[in-house]
Design a protein around this motif. Structure first.
Motif, short mmCIF file in Angstrom:
data_model
loop_
_atom_site.label_atom_id
_atom_site.label_comp_id
_atom_site.label_asym_id
_atom_site.label_seq_id
_atom_site.Cartn_x
_atom_site.Cartn_y
_atom_site.Cartn_z
N GLY A 140 0.81 -1.21 0.00
CA GLY A 140 0.00 0.00 0.00
C GLY A 140 0.84 1.25 0.00
O GLY A 140 0.53 2.24 -0.68
N THR A 184 2.67 1.43 -3.62
CA THR A 184 1.82 1.60 -4.80
C THR A 184 0.80 2.72 -4.61
O THR A 184 0.81 3.70 -5.34
N ASN A 185 -0.07 2.58 -3.63
CA ASN A 185 -1.14 3.57 -3.46
C ASN A 185 -0.61 4.94 -3.07
O ASN A 185 -1.13 5.97 -3.51
N SER A 186 0.40 4.97 -2.21
CA SER A 186 0.89 6.25 -1.69
C SER A 186 2.17 6.72 -2.37
O SER A 186 2.66 7.82 -2.06
N GLU A 187 2.75 5.91 -3.25
CA GLU A 187 3.99 6.27 -3.93
C GLU A 187 5.08 6.67 -2.94
O GLU A 187 5.83 7.62 -3.14
N ALA A 229 -3.50 8.66 3.17
CA ALA A 229 -4.05 7.54 2.41
C ALA A 229 -3.55 6.21 2.99
O ALA A 229 -4.31 5.23 3.07
N THR A 230 -2.30 6.16 3.41
CA THR A 230 -1.78 4.95 4.04
C THR A 230 -2.48 4.69 5.37
O THR A 230 -2.80 3.55 5.71
N PHE A 269 -5.73 3.25 4.61
CA PHE A 269 -5.54 1.88 4.14
C PHE A 269 -5.40 0.93 5.32
O PHE A 269 -5.97 -0.16 5.32
#
Length: 220
Positions: free
Chosen positions: A93, A96-99, A126-127, A130
Motif C-alpha cells: 500500500g 503503490t497507493n501512496s507512492e 491515504a496509508t 488503508f
C-alpha cells in the motif's frame, strides 16, 4: 509537502515473523525494497547477530519468504536477496497507493521499525486510511514535514544546521582544531554557550534521525 514518518509494524503483519521468533537475537536492516509483483516485494537486507545455519533453517520454515539468496558473507553479517510473499499489504500500500519510499526498515524481536518518505501529507493520510480499512497496525512515532530547506531533511532547526555546517567547514571537529568554539561563536554572532548548545542539540537530532532509526528506544 514531502513528509517523513517513523513508525512500527508488528512482525505478524509484515514479514519474517517466524525467523524473528526462531532466532531471537537476529537483527535485520533493509538495504533496498523493490516492488516485484502484485503480491510480492523483493528486499535486499542485512542479517546480524545470528549464525548463518540458524538463519537458513528459519528461512526455510518461514512462510513469508521465498527464493532466499545469500549475496555476501562477512562472517558476522550477511546480505540476502529474497521475496516477501505474505503479510505485506501495508508495504504494498505504501509503495503503490501512496507512492512512498521506504528509507529504512529494521526488524528485531517481534516488530519492524520503518522510516518512510511520503510525497505529500495526503499520501500519508491515504496509508493511514488503508491501515484502518484492512485492519493493519502502523504505530506512528514521529511525523516531520520537509520544508524544502536542507535542515528539514535531517530533523534540524535552521540554526542547528548552519552551526554544524560552519563548524565542519572551519575545522572545529578536526584534530587539532583549526578554529575554537569561541571563534565560531564570534563569527555567528552568539555566545559560545549558545553555539555549544546548538551543536549538541543538532548532533543529537542528526544521530537520532539517521543512525538510531532501528535502535531500541532508551527507556531509562
Amino acid at each position: 509537502m514531502s513528509t517523513i514518518v517513523i513508525g512500527t509494524v508488528p512482525a505478524t503483519e509484515f514479514a519474517l515473523e517466524h525467523t524473528l521468533a526462531a532466532v531471537p537475537d537476529v537483527e535485520f536492516e533493509c538495504e533496498r525494497i523493490i516492488e516485484s509483483g502484485d503480491d510480492t516485494v523483493m528486499p535486499l537486507l542485512w542479517a546480524r547477530n545470528a549464525p548463518k545455519e540458524r538463519l537458513d533453517e528459519a528461512f526455510e520454515a518461514d512462510a513469508s519468504v521465498e527464493n532466499v539468496t545469500l549475496l555476501a558473507d562477512f562472517g558476522d553479517e550477511y546480505l540476502y536477496r529474497m521475496e516477501w510473499v505474505h503479510h505485506i499489504q501495508l508495504l504494498l500500500g505504501m509503495l503503490t497507493n501512496s507512492e512512498a519510499t521506504v528509507l529504512d526498515a529494521y526488524g528485531r524481536d517481534d516488530h519492524w521499525r520503518l522510516r518512510v518518505l511520503f510525497p505529500t501529507r495526503d499520501a500519508f493520510s491515504a496509508t493511514h486510511e488503508f491501515c484502518n480499512e484492512h485492519g493493519l497496525t502502523y504505530d506512528v512515532e514521529s511525523i516531520r514535514e520537509m520544508d524544502g530547506e536542507p535542515a528539514g531533511r535531517f530533523g534540524l532547526t535552521e540554526g542547528q544546521y548552519r552551526a554544524l555546517v560552519l563548524a565542519t567547514q572551519r575545522g572545529y571537529y578536526e584534530v587539532p582544531q583549526r578554529h575554537t568554539l569561541e571563534e565560531l561563536a564570534e563569527e555567528v554572532g552568539v555566545t559560545h554557550q549558545a553555539l555549544s548548545e546548538r551543536l549538541r542539540r543538532g548532533t543529537a537530532a542528526l544521530v537520532e534521525d539517521t543512525l538510531l532509526v532501528g535502535a531500541v528506544p532508551d527507556e531509562t
